[in-house]
Every structure is written in C-alpha cells, then in structure tokens.
Design a protein around this motif. Structure first.
Motif, PDB file in Angstrom:
ATOM      1  N   TYR A 147      14.268  53.105  15.664  1.00  0.00           N
ATOM      2  CA  TYR A 147      13.177  52.136  15.534  1.00  0.00           C
ATOM      3  C   TYR A 147      11.995  52.768  14.814  1.00  0.00           C
ATOM      4  CZ  TYR A 147       9.225  49.164  16.450  1.00  0.00           C
ATOM      5  OH  TYR A 147       8.114  48.391  16.282  1.00  0.00           O
ATOM      6  N   LYS A 148      11.560  52.104  13.769  1.00  0.00           N
ATOM      7  CA  LYS A 148      10.340  52.485  13.054  1.00  0.00           C
ATOM      8  C   LYS A 148       9.470  51.238  12.984  1.00  0.00           C
ATOM      9  CE  LYS A 148      12.095  56.518  11.863  1.00  0.00           C
ATOM     10  NZ  LYS A 148      12.129  57.472  12.905  1.00  0.00           N
ATOM     11  N   PRO A 149       8.164  51.368  13.234  1.00  0.00           N
ATOM     12  CA  PRO A 149       7.289  50.193  13.162  1.00  0.00           C
ATOM     13  C   PRO A 149       7.479  49.445  11.836  1.00  0.00           C
ATOM     14  CG  PRO A 149       6.095  52.049  14.051  1.00  0.00           C
ATOM     15  CD  PRO A 149       7.431  52.583  13.594  1.00  0.00           C
ATOM     16  N   GLY A 150       7.601  48.135  11.935  1.00  0.00           N
ATOM     17  CA  GLY A 150       7.770  47.305  10.752  1.00  0.00           C
ATOM     18  C   GLY A 150       9.207  47.093  10.327  1.00  0.00           C
ATOM     19  N   HIS A 151      10.170  47.776  10.984  1.00  0.00           N
ATOM     20  CA  HIS A 151      11.573  47.649  10.605  1.00  0.00           C
ATOM     21  C   HIS A 151      12.386  46.804  11.587  1.00  0.00           C
ATOM     22  CE1 HIS A 151      11.591  50.457   7.189  1.00  0.00           C
ATOM     23  NE2 HIS A 151      10.600  51.022   7.845  1.00  0.00           N
ATOM     24  N   GLY A 152      11.759  46.295  12.616  1.00  0.00           N
ATOM     25  CA  GLY A 152      12.451  45.403  13.535  1.00  0.00           C
ATOM     26  C   GLY A 152      13.273  46.123  14.604  1.00  0.00           C
ATOM     27  N   LEU A 153      13.828  45.317  15.495  1.00  0.00           N
ATOM     28  CA  LEU A 153      14.547  45.810  16.666  1.00  0.00           C
ATOM     29  C   LEU A 153      16.065  45.726  16.523  1.00  0.00           C
ATOM     30  CD1 LEU A 153      12.359  43.994  19.344  1.00  0.00           C
ATOM     31  CD2 LEU A 153      12.271  46.418  18.743  1.00  0.00           C
TER      32      LEU A 153
END
Length: 198
Positions: A90-96
């Motif tokens: 998980y990276k912020p802005g890349h979704g779950l």
C-alpha cells in the motif's frame, strides 16, 4: 501435519487509529513436509517454519511462498495474490486493491473450510463489530471491496483453493485485533513504551 501461525501488525503508533494486530493459522500435510538445507532471508519469510523432524537430526523448513507460488506473489501483481508487508503493498494514492484481494480471499478460504467468518459486504458491518463509537466512523459506510472487483476476488479465490489443495496447505483461520487510540495510549502508559504495549 504441521501448524504454522503468522502474526503481524499495521498502524503501529496510530495518530487516529486503529493499530491492527492480525494472525493467520495454516495447516500443512505431514507427508508434504520437505527437508531443506538453507535458511531463508527475511524477504522470503512468509510462512517459514523450521521444525525438528521427528526422530531425526535435521530440520524441516516450510515456505508457503514456494508451496503456493502458482497463486501467491511477494509483490503487487495483477494475476496473483500479493502477500507481503502492508508497507510494500500500500502506497498513499494507489488504492487498497492489493491488500483487499488478499484479505477477502483469505476470509473466503477460512469460511469455506470451517464455516468461519464471511467476508463483510459493507464497511459499516465490519466497523460495527470492532469499533468504539468514534465520531470519525459514525457517518461512513461503503460497499466492500472498495478497489478490487468481486470478479477478480472470485477468480483468485478459486485459484487459491486449488493451489492450496495441490500444495497440501489449508488456511484455517484469520483473526485481527483492533486497538484504537485511547486503548493504545492507555497500554503505552501502563507498560512504559510503545514496544512493550505492542
């Protein structure tokens, strides 16, 4: 047979919360245990267990990455389940999507094998079971999954079940404990450090 239990946490030291500590239990058929000569590095450590072989002086090493390589990946992947540290997936802005796929397939596998927990259909159903009455959750609800599709979860679930049967592996249980900020802070005060609280 051998039992393997994996434990990890995410959200350590949350500002808003929660800290999530989760465990998985895996059953491996005894006749499929294989003797291995080398130790695995940390990056290969998913499902690694070193057991003393009964009546022998060698150890038996089980690596679920190897056993389930047809369906499980160590990195984000479109055609396999990614099982790795959440910070890698998980990276912020890349979704779950990558995280959701693993959790939903895992919960489905546990439900299929033991009549366990059905994957929740809505976020509110999940939070109602685990969250205290916090204002930040009171008005939020959505259908699950959020970023993955039900079609890909269904496909991955079928492939995961087949790979597990072929490998002599069964995911029998997934459990999580959510620790919200107030409780986390109380535990930290009681034990003196975040590490001791964890």
């Amino acid at each position: 047979m051998a039992w393997m239990i994996g434990i990890d946490e995410a959200g350590y030291g949350p500002n808003l919360g929660p800290l999530v500590v989760a465990a998985s239990a895996w059953w491996v058929e005894k006749e499929r245990l294989e003797a291995r000569g080398k130790r695995l590095g940390k990056e290969e450590s998913f499902g690694v267990s070193v057991l003393a072989a009964a009546g022998r002086r060698r150890s038996v090493e089980i690596c679920l990455y190897r056993r389930l390589e047809a369906i499980v990946s160590r990195t984000a992947c479109d055609n396999k389940l990614a099982i790795a540290d959440s910070k890698q997936l998980y990276k912020p802005g890349h979704g779950l999507r990558q995280l959701e796929r693993g959790v939903m397939v895992g919960l489905g596998a546990c439900h299929a094998s033991s009549g366990g927990i059905n994957p929740p259909a809505r976020w509110g159903d999940l939070i109602a079971q685990h969250a205290p009455a916090l204002p930040c959750y009171s008005d939020y609800d959505c259908a699950l999954p959020i970023d993955a599709t039900t079609e890909e979860i269904t496909d991955l679930s079928q492939r995961f079940q087949s790979a597990c049967v072929f490998a002599g592996v069964k995911l029998t249980s997934l459990r999580a404990r959510l620790v919200y900020p107030q409780e986390f802070n109380e535990l930290t005060t009681h034990y003196g450090t975040k590490g001791a609280a964890l």
